[in-house]
Structures are given as C-alpha cells and as structure tokens.
Design a protein around this motif. Sequence first.
Motif, PDB file in Angstrom:
ATOM      1  N   PRO A 127       0.808  -1.228   0.000  1.00  0.00           N
ATOM      2  CA  PRO A 127       0.000   0.000   0.000  1.00  0.00           C
ATOM      3  C   PRO A 127       0.839   1.275   0.000  1.00  0.00           C
ATOM      4  CG  PRO A 127      -0.915  -1.570   1.535  1.00  0.00           C
ATOM      5  CD  PRO A 127       0.398  -2.135   1.083  1.00  0.00           C
ATOM      6  N   THR A 179      -7.815   4.603  -8.113  1.00  0.00           N
ATOM      7  CA  THR A 179      -7.416   4.445  -6.711  1.00  0.00           C
ATOM      8  C   THR A 179      -8.459   3.634  -5.942  1.00  0.00           C
ATOM      9  OG1 THR A 179      -6.350   6.587  -6.842  1.00  0.00           O
ATOM     10  CG2 THR A 179      -6.762   5.734  -4.641  1.00  0.00           C
ATOM     11  N   CYS A 206      -7.736   0.147  -4.108  1.00  0.00           N
ATOM     12  CA  CYS A 206      -7.969   0.038  -2.660  1.00  0.00           C
ATOM     13  C   CYS A 206      -9.012  -1.034  -2.355  1.00  0.00           C
ATOM     14  CB  CYS A 206      -8.407   1.386  -2.081  1.00  0.00           C
ATOM     15  SG  CYS A 206      -7.083   2.580  -2.031  1.00  0.00           S
ATOM     16  N   PRO A 239      -9.594   3.771   1.336  1.00  0.00           N
ATOM     17  CA  PRO A 239      -9.098   4.636   0.249  1.00  0.00           C
ATOM     18  C   PRO A 239      -8.847   6.091   0.659  1.00  0.00           C
ATOM     19  CG  PRO A 239     -11.462   4.283   0.014  1.00  0.00           C
ATOM     20  CD  PRO A 239     -11.023   3.457   1.187  1.00  0.00           C
ATOM     21  N   PHE A 273      -5.299   7.494   0.594  1.00  0.00           N
ATOM     22  CA  PHE A 273      -4.800   7.526  -0.781  1.00  0.00           C
ATOM     23  C   PHE A 273      -5.380   8.728  -1.530  1.00  0.00           C
ATOM     24  CE2 PHE A 273      -4.198   3.329   0.736  1.00  0.00           C
ATOM     25  CZ  PHE A 273      -3.077   2.840   0.100  1.00  0.00           C
TER      26      PHE A 273
END
Lengths: 429, 143
Positions: free
Chosen positions: A92, A123, A127, A134, A137
């Motif tokens: 990650p 994304t 995720c 998420p 991110f």
Amino acid sequence: MTVVAVLVFVAAYVLIATEWVHRLLAVLGGAAILLALGVTDAEHAFYSHDTGIDWDVIFLLLGMMIIVGVLRRTGVFEYIAIWAAKRAKGSPLRVMVLLTVITAVASAFLDNVTTVLLVAPVTLLVCERLDVNPVPFLLAEVFASNIGGASTLIGDPPNIIIASRSGLSFNDFLLNMAPIIVIVMVVFILILPRLFKGSFEVDPTRVERVLGLNEREAIEDRGLLLKCAAVLLLVFAGFTTHTITHIEPSVIALLGAGLLVLLSRLEPRDYMPSVEWQTLLFFAGLFVMVGALVKTGVIERLASWAADATGGAALPAAMLILVVSAVLSAVIDNIPYVATMSPLVETMTTQIPDQTQAEALWWALALGADLGGNATAIGASANVVVLGIAMRAGSPISFWEFTRKGLVVTAVTIAVVAPYLWLRYFVLA
Amino acid sequence: MAEEFPVVSADAEALEAARLLATQRLPGLIVTDERGKPCAILPASQVVKFLVPGYVQDDPSLARVVDETLADRVADKLTGTTVRKLLPERPPELPVVKADDTMLEVAALMARLRSPLVAVVDGDRIVGAIAASRLLELAMQPH
C-alpha cells in the motif's frame, strides 16, 4: 466610484467564501453592478489588458480543456496508474507513493480537477482490491495534485493568471517553479508514512487481486492515443519556444485543440463536456471586478501600502506575499485571490530595481497560492471534488479530517519553499 | 389494462427483490412503505446500477481492466442490504395512475418519468401495475 468598486468587490468575495450564492452568480452579479453603475465600461471591461477580461487566460483554459476532453478518452491515465499499482506489488505504501508521483506529474500538464477525476476511480479500484481504506490515498493524491500543478504555467489556473499578468513564460515557470516543486514532492513523499500512519496494513492474499488487473484493456483506441501524443508534443514545443516564436500560449492551446479535434474525428459531444463553461464565465466576471479596482486606483494604493509595510525591500515583500497567500488561499479560492493580487504584485515589482528580486514576488505569489490550497477542504477546487468522490464511494472525508492533514502538508511545503526563495533569488542571485 | 404485479416492501431484502426481478423477468417492482402504500418504483436497471462499482460508473474504461464478472458481485453487494438502499437518494415522482386513466395518460406519465412501470391505485390501495411492454402490446392491437 472607488468606494462602490471596493464595496461590490468585498460583497462578491464574501458571497464566494461563504457560498451563500453560487460563485458564478456572485462574480457576474458584481460585474453587472459595476458596469451598470459606470464604475467600469465596455471599453475597459472587454478590450483592456490591464482593466478587463484577460482573454489569454480564458482561451488558454478553453484550449486545454478541449485537449483534455480528447485525451481522457484514450485511457492512458488508467493504463499508467494500474501499471504502477502492479509494479508496487501490492504494498500500500508503494502504491500510494507511485500514485502520488503520477498525480503530481499529470497535474503539471492537466488541470488539477481533471487529474483528480482521472486518478480517483483507479485508486478506489486498487484500494477495494487490497481491502484498504481509500481515504489516505485520495488525500495524498489531492495534495500531490495541488503541489504538482504549481510546477508549470498550465498546471494550475493561478499560474495562468500570473503568467499572463507578469509576462513570465512557460520556460520561466519550468526553470523557477519545477525545481522547487520536485524538492517539495520528495519531502511530501518522505512524510507520507508518518502522515498516514497505520494505513498501510494489507492482507497478503489480497495482493493477487491487484496483480490480476489488466491495464492493457484500458486503452481502447491506440490510434487516438498516438494522435494525442503527437499533438501534445507539438503543444508543449509551442509553449517552450514562445520566446522565439512569440506565439501566446492561448493561441498554441487553441491551435492544438483544433488540430486534435480534426485528427481525432470525434464529435463535439465527445469532448465538449470537458469544457467547464461555468469556470470560464467565473474568470470573465472576476477579471471585470478586479479590473474595476485597477481602474479606480485601489490596487495602486494597496500596493503602495504593502511597499510601505515592507519598507520597499524585496525579501520581506516576497516572504509576506508567500505567507499571506498560503493563509488566504487556505480559506478562499486561490483563483479569485490571485486574480486580485496579480495587479497588486505587478505594481510592487515596478518599485524593485533588481529584476531577479522583483520576479521573486511572482514566484512567492504562485507558490503561496498553489500550496496554500492544500490547507483546508475548501482551499482548492480539486479538494472539493475529492470530498465528493469519497462520499459517493462510501468513505466520506470530513472537513476536519482533511484539514488536519492539509495544514501539516501546507506548513511543511511552505517551510521548504521559503528558504528556496531566499537562497535562489536573494543570496545566490 | 392493469395486471397483477409483485410488490416489495422498502425494508425487504435487496437480494430477494433482485431474485424476483430475475426469475420473473420483470422490468421493475412496486415498492411499498410500512403502511403498504406505494412509495417508489424500483426499475431493474437501478438494481443493475447498484451492482456496478462507483469507480466504474465514474470511469467506464475500468470495467475492462477488472477480471471478475458481475456475478461475483451480486451476493457481495446485495446481502444484508434492503430495497430502500437500492432506491435513488432523491426518488423521482412516484409513477401512479388510476384504474380509469386512458392509455395516453399512462404513456405520457411513463415517458415523462422514464419509468418502465406504473402502479395502478385505487386511493391508497394498489390494484395492479402497467409495464411499458404491456402498454405497447395494447397499443399495437388491431382496433
């Protein structure tokens, strides 16, 4: 007339900041009042570079929006993002680093909102596959987008306004903004593990689900991709040779958009939805209102006060502009802020004899306004867009959740650029 | 014109509603509130939309890069969900007609609300429903 211009301007600003009415209504209403009361007129509002609508900005944005409208149909962004996520081998942290780098680079050439709209769906997909939250991110990407956008003339609308007002070229932005933005990005990446501590745990069995994605399927029309690549190369060649050809970036963007539309053979319904007419009209109304302040002498008086406050010295002026811009851009949209500040900074630069130091004021404005947008959820348009995406994805981000991280990012990035300005334009110049 | 039509409660299991749509090949379902009054129409297309991940709705090209099929998602997405969750956040106007309304009135309502189904009511009581296919069937019959 001066009092009316200031009152209308302040009222419109309050309406924009509080969102009591749509921001477009606020600026067009303000411009209409100024025209109706004779504070400004058609000659000044529509035909003057100093006191009217900056058509270079409007048409540069229009051209780039059309180019992006075609480009986003190629799927190249999705290809790169998924390819990168697979190269990260499911870690990650590595995924976050690679996606933020891609976002920052893309933001340098596309507008930040478009970049975020392109990267966010990929994304969420990655995720979901990794079964990780998420939100960190998405936050990291929007921060990277605002940072990366600062590096070029076309990366962030405030830079387009600054370039048009100051006469600084695409290459000037590349040589002055890009190096510090690279440094800022390195620092930003270094603080990511600490900023989003505890967000990088992943079940090893989920990694296969990312590796199973097929990025090649994202690109449907290779011919269109090649045409886009060729036209983009021409457009950037046009931007970088401006000092030789003297063709304005707005003309280059429009020519590029026209050529791409011809080559792609797409219908207007395919690429015109990417043109944000509301944004373009917002700019037009804003320029009329700021132009009225210039015409009535308000900006000149403000510049004179600012020069007195800094004793006419360039370094305190640059630092003041940097910090004030970062703080104000955190709470108000950086586009109206820079549109207002540009004529003021222009006047201030005329009072500084050293050309390099005078230019530092423009870079301070660009860096402060662009990076300050990261501080709060409403600091930049891309932030608001990400909040909406996260909400729809079932992972809402609260104003304070955003702001807690955003303030740290802004403080760190401003702390990095302040010594850069001092060293490059005052100590080593 | 009206036919008998399955009705589901807004608090019913979404999976059961989807099964009903699938097994009977229905264009949609009439959804009722806790008092049994019709409160919404759930078109089958809305259930399909619910199964499509948000990121694919935002960027349809991502549908091509994912190796899983829609079938993999049905149980995941619908288990533990109620019919109410499948309905749009701001449900559009409820498409209801009275038993004595004309075909043109029904067609006009369907067209305006873009609904594949309208509920036929007598006061608060549902007496049946008219699907778009039924309306077309009647419209194309020789007079």
